[in-house]
Design an enzyme around this catalytic site. Structure first.
Site, PDB file in Angstrom:
ATOM      1  N   GLU A 200       0.854  -1.177   0.000  1.00  0.00           N
ATOM      2  CA  GLU A 200       0.000   0.000   0.000  1.00  0.00           C
ATOM      3  C   GLU A 200       0.883   1.217   0.000  1.00  0.00           C
ATOM      4  O   GLU A 200       1.992   1.181   0.536  1.00  0.00           O
ATOM      5  CB  GLU A 200      -0.796   0.048   1.320  1.00  0.00           C
ATOM      6  CG  GLU A 200      -2.166  -0.506   1.236  1.00  0.00           C
ATOM      7  CD  GLU A 200      -2.873  -0.535   2.579  1.00  0.00           C
ATOM      8  OE1 GLU A 200      -3.840  -1.285   2.658  1.00  0.00           O
ATOM      9  OE2 GLU A 200      -2.460   0.154   3.522  1.00  0.00           O
ATOM     10  N   GLU A 275     -11.788   0.083  10.295  1.00  0.00           N
ATOM     11  CA  GLU A 275     -10.647   0.965  10.519  1.00  0.00           C
ATOM     12  C   GLU A 275     -10.313   1.752   9.248  1.00  0.00           C
ATOM     13  O   GLU A 275     -10.283   1.181   8.153  1.00  0.00           O
ATOM     14  CB  GLU A 275      -9.422   0.149  10.955  1.00  0.00           C
ATOM     15  CG  GLU A 275      -9.622  -0.557  12.281  1.00  0.00           C
ATOM     16  CD  GLU A 275      -8.339  -1.152  12.850  1.00  0.00           C
ATOM     17  OE1 GLU A 275      -8.196  -1.161  14.080  1.00  0.00           O
ATOM     18  OE2 GLU A 275      -7.487  -1.625  12.064  1.00  0.00           O
ATOM     19  N   GLU A 288      -8.970  -1.937   7.300  1.00  0.00           N
ATOM     20  CA  GLU A 288      -9.399  -3.313   7.532  1.00  0.00           C
ATOM     21  C   GLU A 288     -10.637  -3.277   8.416  1.00  0.00           C
ATOM     22  O   GLU A 288     -10.967  -2.244   8.989  1.00  0.00           O
ATOM     23  CB  GLU A 288      -8.300  -4.116   8.248  1.00  0.00           C
ATOM     24  CG  GLU A 288      -7.969  -3.604   9.642  1.00  0.00           C
ATOM     25  CD  GLU A 288      -7.201  -4.621  10.491  1.00  0.00           C
ATOM     26  OE1 GLU A 288      -7.203  -5.824  10.163  1.00  0.00           O
ATOM     27  OE2 GLU A 288      -6.633  -4.196  11.496  1.00  0.00           O
TER      28      GLU A 288
HETATM   29  P1  ADP Z   1      -7.532  -3.487  18.727  1.00  0.00           P
HETATM   30  O1  ADP Z   1      -6.518  -3.126  19.720  1.00  0.00           O
HETATM   31  O2  ADP Z   1      -7.858  -2.383  17.833  1.00  0.00           O
HETATM   32  O3  ADP Z   1      -8.701  -4.182  19.297  1.00  0.00           O
HETATM   33  P2  ADP Z   1      -5.391  -5.084  17.875  1.00  0.00           P
HETATM   34  O4  ADP Z   1      -4.964  -5.313  16.463  1.00  0.00           O
HETATM   35  O5  ADP Z   1      -4.499  -4.248  18.706  1.00  0.00           O
HETATM   36  O6  ADP Z   1      -6.829  -4.512  17.783  1.00  0.00           O
HETATM   37  O7  ADP Z   1      -5.617  -6.496  18.577  1.00  0.00           O
HETATM   38  C1  ADP Z   1      -6.303  -6.705  19.800  1.00  0.00           C
HETATM   39  C2  ADP Z   1      -5.609  -7.774  20.574  1.00  0.00           C
HETATM   40  O8  ADP Z   1      -5.554  -8.993  19.872  1.00  0.00           O
HETATM   41  C3  ADP Z   1      -4.204  -7.393  20.888  1.00  0.00           C
HETATM   42  O9  ADP Z   1      -3.927  -7.821  22.175  1.00  0.00           O
HETATM   43  C4  ADP Z   1      -3.385  -8.115  19.840  1.00  0.00           C
HETATM   44  O10 ADP Z   1      -2.102  -8.436  20.331  1.00  0.00           O
HETATM   45  C5  ADP Z   1      -4.228  -9.353  19.625  1.00  0.00           C
HETATM   46  N1  ADP Z   1      -4.197  -9.780  18.249  1.00  0.00           N
HETATM   47  C6  ADP Z   1      -4.639  -9.105  17.187  1.00  0.00           C
HETATM   48  N2  ADP Z   1      -4.483  -9.801  16.082  1.00  0.00           N
HETATM   49  C7  ADP Z   1      -3.894 -10.955  16.432  1.00  0.00           C
HETATM   50  C8  ADP Z   1      -3.484 -12.115  15.722  1.00  0.00           C
HETATM   51  N3  ADP Z   1      -3.635 -12.219  14.436  1.00  0.00           N
HETATM   52  N4  ADP Z   1      -2.915 -13.105  16.423  1.00  0.00           N
HETATM   53  C9  ADP Z   1      -2.780 -13.013  17.743  1.00  0.00           C
HETATM   54  N5  ADP Z   1      -3.165 -11.957  18.451  1.00  0.00           N
HETATM   55  C10 ADP Z   1      -3.714 -10.937  17.824  1.00  0.00           C
HETATM   56  P1  ADP Z   2      -3.319  -4.470  12.025  1.00  0.00           P
HETATM   57  O1  ADP Z   2      -4.073  -5.642  11.543  1.00  0.00           O
HETATM   58  O2  ADP Z   2      -2.004  -4.820  12.507  1.00  0.00           O
HETATM   59  O3  ADP Z   2      -4.140  -3.666  12.967  1.00  0.00           O
HETATM   60  P2  ADP Z   2      -3.757  -2.279  10.142  1.00  0.00           P
HETATM   61  O4  ADP Z   2      -3.862  -2.401   8.665  1.00  0.00           O
HETATM   62  O5  ADP Z   2      -4.989  -2.013  10.885  1.00  0.00           O
HETATM   63  O6  ADP Z   2      -3.045  -3.592  10.711  1.00  0.00           O
HETATM   64  O7  ADP Z   2      -2.685  -1.142  10.445  1.00  0.00           O
HETATM   65  C1  ADP Z   2      -2.203  -0.906  11.721  1.00  0.00           C
HETATM   66  C2  ADP Z   2      -1.544   0.465  11.772  1.00  0.00           C
HETATM   67  O8  ADP Z   2      -0.497   0.566  10.793  1.00  0.00           O
HETATM   68  C3  ADP Z   2      -2.451   1.629  11.450  1.00  0.00           C
HETATM   69  O9  ADP Z   2      -3.185   2.040  12.565  1.00  0.00           O
HETATM   70  C4  ADP Z   2      -1.468   2.675  10.973  1.00  0.00           C
HETATM   71  O10 ADP Z   2      -0.821   3.283  12.051  1.00  0.00           O
HETATM   72  C5  ADP Z   2      -0.447   1.860  10.234  1.00  0.00           C
HETATM   73  N1  ADP Z   2      -0.773   1.800   8.788  1.00  0.00           N
HETATM   74  C6  ADP Z   2      -1.440   0.825   8.164  1.00  0.00           C
HETATM   75  N2  ADP Z   2      -1.547   1.071   6.843  1.00  0.00           N
HETATM   76  C7  ADP Z   2      -0.910   2.239   6.617  1.00  0.00           C
HETATM   77  C8  ADP Z   2      -0.631   3.023   5.456  1.00  0.00           C
HETATM   78  N3  ADP Z   2      -1.040   2.642   4.254  1.00  0.00           N
HETATM   79  N4  ADP Z   2       0.067   4.164   5.603  1.00  0.00           N
HETATM   80  C9  ADP Z   2       0.502   4.547   6.822  1.00  0.00           C
HETATM   81  N5  ADP Z   2       0.297   3.854   7.944  1.00  0.00           N
HETATM   82  C10 ADP Z   2      -0.401   2.701   7.848  1.00  0.00           C
HETATM   83 MG    MG Z   3      -5.876  -2.760  12.628  1.00  0.00          MG
END
Ligand code: ADP
Ligand code: ADP
Ligand code: MG
Length: 669
Positions: A200, A275, A288
Site C-alpha cells: 500500500e 478501521e 481493515e
Molecule cells: P484493537 O486493539 O484495535 O482491538 P489489535 O490489532 O491491537 O486490535 O488487537 C487486539 C488484541 O488482539 C491485541 O492484544 C493483539 O495483540 C491481539 N491480536 C490481534 N491480532 C492478532 C493475531 N492475528 N494473532 C494473535 N493476536 C492478535
Molecule cells: P493491524 O491488523 O495490525 O491492525 P492495520 O492495517 O490495521 O493492521 O494497520 C495498523 C496500523 O499501521 C495503522 O493504525 C497505521 O498506524 C499503520 N498503517 C497501516 N496502513 C498504513 C498506510 N497505508 N500508511 C501509513 N500507515 C499505515
Molecule cells: Mg488494525
C-alpha cells in the site's frame, strides 16, 4: 436469552464480559490455563474450567478443548473476546456445529473480512475508498519492483493475514525493497503461517480513525461514531479517544455511512469495527475490518451510554437492534490509556514479574478495566495488556485532566509498566492541542522520554509534595524522640517558617513552607512563587499523596528514603533530595561527587536524640575519640571522630533530635 456463557479469553476482557453477564442474569464459565489459576477473572466467574498448559497453543487456542468445556458446563454460547480465537472462522464454525452460539459475526463474514487482501477487494467493490496499492499476490522480485513503482514510495508491505501490527515494513526506496520483502515474508510466515503479502502507499503523518458498528440479523446496521487511535507504537494502539478532534460532524456521518455500507456488503452481524486511515487533507481510506469486540470499545460506551457486550449478546441471541441510528447520541469526550507490562525506556520490550503492590485509581468519571490484582503473576505467555484506564469529561480538556489524575494515582509495583509513559503522552503540549498522528511517539519521544522539558508548574507541584512529606516526616520523628529526653524543659513554640533546598537531577529549587501551626493549610513558596496547599491527614505508609494546590486536587505517587523522595507526577519521574539550607551549604561540595566521603564532618550514624556533647568548640580531637553521645531505641551510644583535627563548629545540642546523615560537627583539619 442464554442461560450460561463460556468466555474463551482471559484477563481484563474476561472480567469485562463477566460484568455484563452478571447484570443480565447470565451465568459465566471462565477457562484458565496453568498460568491463570488465581486470576481475578477466574474467581469472578460462576464456574471455571481448566484447559491446559500456559502456552496459548495448549490452552486458549485449543478449539476442541474449549468447545468441549462449553458443552460440559451446559453453556448456550461462547464469547471469544479479542485476540486468541476471536477472528478464527474455524473456531466460530466449530462452536456453531456443536449447537452453540458464537457471540460474533457469521463464519462467512469472518472469512470475507479476516483476510486483508480479500476485505480490500470487498471494499473496492462496495465503492469504498481504500489506500492506493496493490492487492494481488506478488511473486518474483522483478514484478514486485514494477508494482512498487506504480504504487509509489514510500510504501508499506503488509501481511494479508496480519494483525496486531506484526510483519509490516515501510519501504522508503527501491533499494530497500528486496531486504524488506524478505523480512516481511519471514515474519508473516512465522506469525500467521501464511506468506501472502500486499503493498500500500504509505500515508505520511496519518491519523487512525475507526468506526464502531452494530448489526443485527435483520439487516439493521448502525454506527456508534468514531474512535481516534493515532497514538501508537509499533503500529499498536496506546491511547484512544472519542470523538476525534479531526472528525467534523459531516465527516463522521460520511465515514459512518461508509462503514455501514461495508458491513451490509459483507452481510455482517454483531459488533464490529471498520478501521480507516485519514490523511492530512481529511481524505479517508479503508484499512481493515475487525470482526470482534475491540480493546478500546469502552470509550464508545462512555460517550454513548451503551453496553457493547450487552448488545453483542442480545444480537447473538437473535434479538433485533433496539436502536435506530437517530437514537444514538454522543455526550462529552472519552479517552483510554492501555496499561501494558512493558518498558518504554527500553524499546517497549515486554516485562514480566509478580505484582507486589497494587492500587487502582478511583474517582468520578474514571473507569478501570483490569484483570490484575496484587499477587498476579505476569508471564511471557500472553499479551502485555494489563488494564485500561478510561475516563470521561464534558469536553476534551476535562477528559485529559481526568486521565492525568487517574494515571497519577495508578500504583503498580513489582514490574515495569507504561503508566508514566502514557501520562507523559497525555501531558504533552502536542497531545493537548490535539495535534495527533501515528508518528506522534517517534516524533515527540526518544527512548521513552519526552523531548519537551517538564512544565515548570508540574515541577513546582512535585517540589511542594516532596518538601511537605519530608518536613512532616522529620517533624514526626523529632516529636517522637522528645519524650525520651530528660533534658528538654517544656515544649518550645513550633517554628512557623521552614526553608528547604530541593535538588532534582541538575535543577535546584528553593522552597519555603509556612505552616499554620499544625494545621493542614500551608503557604508553600517555590522559587518566589507562592502556592496555597491543603494537605490530608498524613498517612506515611501510603504510596499516594493527595494535595490540593491552589484549589486543584493533585495525586502524587511517592517513595520515601532518607533524603530522597522518588516522585511520579504527570509522567515526570523525579528523585528529589531535600535539605535544610544549613545541610545544603555543608553538603554542597560533597554533593558534586557523592563517592568522596568527606572527613571534615561528623555525620550522625542513626536517627536518635543527642544526650551529650563531649568536647568544646576549638578542641583538638583524635580519630576514634568519642565526641557525641546519643540515644536511640533505648540504647545509648557514642559517635566517634572520623579524623584528627580541631572542632570548628558544633551544630547540635543535647536534647536535639537528629536523623541519619545529619551533620553534627565540622572540623579544621
Ligand atoms: P484493537 O486493539 O484495535 O482491538 P489489535 O490489532 O491491537 O486490535 O488487537 C487486539 C488484541 O488482539 C491485541 O492484544 C493483539 O495483540 C491481539 N491480536 C490481534 N491480532 C492478532 C493475531 N492475528 N494473532 C494473535 N493476536 C492478535
Ligand atoms: P493491524 O491488523 O495490525 O491492525 P492495520 O492495517 O490495521 O493492521 O494497520 C495498523 C496500523 O499501521 C495503522 O493504525 C497505521 O498506524 C499503520 N498503517 C497501516 N496502513 C498504513 C498506510 N497505508 N500508511 C501509513 N500507515 C499505515
Ligand atoms: Mg488494525
Amino acid at each position: 436469552m442464554f442461560h450460561k456463557i463460556l468466555i474463551a479469553n482471559r484477563g481484563e476482557i474476561a472480567v469485562r464480559i463477566i460484568g455484563t453477564c452478571k447484570r443480565m442474569g447470565i451465568k459465566t464459565v471462565a477457562v484458565y490455563s496453568e498460568a491463570d489459576f488465581r486470576s481475578p477473572y477466574v474467581e469472578l466467574a460462576d464456574e471455571s474450567a481448566f484447559i491446559g498448559a500456559a502456552p496459548a497453543r495448549e490452552s486458549f487456542l485449543d478449539q476442541e478443548k474449549i468447545v468441549e468445556m462449553a458443552l460440559k458446563h451446559g453453556c448456550g454460547a461462547v464469547h471469544p473476546g479479542y485476540g486468541f480465537l476471536s477472528e478464527n472462522p474455524d473456531f466460530a464454525r466449530m462452536v456453531h456445529n456443536a449447537g452453540l452460539v458464537f457471540i460474533g459475526p457469521p463464519v462467512s463474514a469472518i472469512t470475507a473480512l479476516g483476510d486483508k487482501m480479500a476485505s480490500k477487494e470487498l471494499a473496492i467493490r462496495a465503492g469504498i475508498p481504500v489506500v492506493p496499492g496493490h492487492s494481488t499476490p506478488m511473486c518474483d522480485l522483478e514484478s514486485v519492483v514494477g508494482i512498487a513503482e506504480r504504487v509509489g514510495f514510500p510504501l508499506l508491505l503488509k501481511p494479508a493475514a496480519g494483525g496486531g501490527g506484526r510483519g509490516m515494513r515501510v519501504v522508503a526506496s527501491e533499494e530497500e525493497l528486496p531486504a524488506a520483502l524478505e523480512a516481511c515474508r519471514e515474519e508473516t510466515r512465522k506469525s500467521f503461517g501464511d506468506d501472502r503479502i500486499f503493498m500500500e502507499r504509505y500515508i505520511t503523518k496519518p491519523r487512525h480513525v475507526e468506526i464502531q458498528i452494530l448489526a443485527d440479523d435483520y439487516g439493521n446496521v448502525i454506527h456508534l461514531g468514531e474512535r481516534e487511535c493515532s497514538i501508537q507504537r509499533r503500529y499498536q494502539k496506546v491511547i484512544e479517544e472519542t470523538p476525534s478532534v479531526a472528525v467534523s460532524h459531516e465527516l463522521r456521518s460520511k465515514m459512518g455511512d461508509v462503514a455501514c455500507v461495508l458491513a451490509k456488503a459483507a452481510r455482517y452481524v454483531n459488533a464490529g469495527t471498520v478501521e480507516f486511515i485519514v490523511d492530512q487533507d481529511q481524505n479517508f481510506y479503508f484499512l481493515e475490518m475487525n470482526t470482534r469486540l475491540q480493546v478500546e470499545h469502552p470509550v464508545t460506551e462512555l460517550v454513548t451510554d451503551l453496553d457493547l457486550v450487552e448488545h453483542q449478546i442480545k444480537i447473538a441471541a437473535g434479538e433485533r437492534l433496539a436502536l435506530r441510528q437517530e437514537d444514538v447520541c454522543f455526550k462529552g469526550w472519552a479517552i483510554e490509556a492501555r496499561i501494558c507490562a512493558e518498558d518504554p525506556y527500553r524499546g517497549f520490550l515486554p516485562t514480566t514479574g509478580m505484582i507486589t503492590r497494587y492500587a487502582e485509581p478511583r474517582g468520578k468519571h474514571i473507569r478501570v478495566d483490569s484483570g490484575i490484582a496484587a499477587g498476579s503473576l505476569i508471564t511471557i505467555y500472553y499479551d502485555s495488556l494489563l488494564a485500561k484506564v478510561v475516563v470521561w469529561g464534558k469536553h476534551r480538556e476535562e477528559a485529559v485532566a481526568n486521565l492525568v489524575r487517574a494515571l497519577n494515582g495508578y500504583h503498580i509495583e513489582g514490574l515495569t509498566t507504561n503508566v508514566d509513559f502514557c501520562n507523559a503522552i497525555v501531558n504533552h503540549p502536542a497531545f493537548i492541542r490535539g495535534d495527533l498522528s501515528t508518528d506522534f511517539i517517534d516524533e515527540h519521544f526518544v527512548d521513552g522520554e519526552s523531548k519537551e522539558p517538564p512544565a515548570v508548574e508540574h515541577m513546582h507541584c512535585m517540589v511542594i509534595a516532596a518538601c511537605l512529606v519530608f518536613h512532616t516526616r522529620r517533624a514526626l520523628v523529632k516529636r517522637s524522640l522528645k519524650p525520651m529526653s530528660p533534658l528538654v524543659g517544656g515544649t518550645p513554640a513550633p517554628q512557623r517558617i521552614h526553608d528547604y533546598v530541593v535538588r532534582v537531577n541538575a535543577t535546584v529549587f528553593k522552597a519555603q513552607l509556612d505552616g499554620d501551626q499544625g494545621g493542614r493549610r500551608w503557604i508553600v513558596t517555590v522559587d518566589d512563587k507562592p502556592y496555597e496547599v491543603l494537605t490530608p491527614e498524613f498517612e506515611y505508609y501510603r504510596r499516594r499523596l493527595n494535595l490540593k494546590i491552589n484549589g486543584q486536587s493533585h495525586m502524587f505517587r511517592l517513595q520515601y528514603q532518607d533524603h530522597h523522595i522518588k516522585a511520579f507526577f504527570c509522567g515526570i519521574l523525579g528523585i528529589f533530595e531535600v535539605y535544610t539550607p544549613r545541610e545544603w551549604e555543608l553538603n554542597r561540595f560533597m554533593l558534586a561527587d557523592k563517592k568522596v566521603v568527606p572527613e571534615n564532618v561528623l555525620k550522625c550514624p542513626m536517627p536518635g536524640l543527642i544526650t551529650a556533647i563531649c568536647v568544646d568548640k576549638d578542641a583538638y580531637v583524635r580519630r576514634g575519640q568519642e565526641l557525641v553521645r546519643m540515644e536511640s531505641m533505648k540504647m545509648e551510644s557514642g559517635v566517634a571522630s572520623p579524623c584528627d583535627g580541631q572542632v570548628e563548629k558544633i551544630l547540635v545540642q543535647p536534647g536535639q533530635a537528629v536523623e541519619t546523615d545529619e551533620v553534627l560537627m565540622t572540623f579544621k583539619l
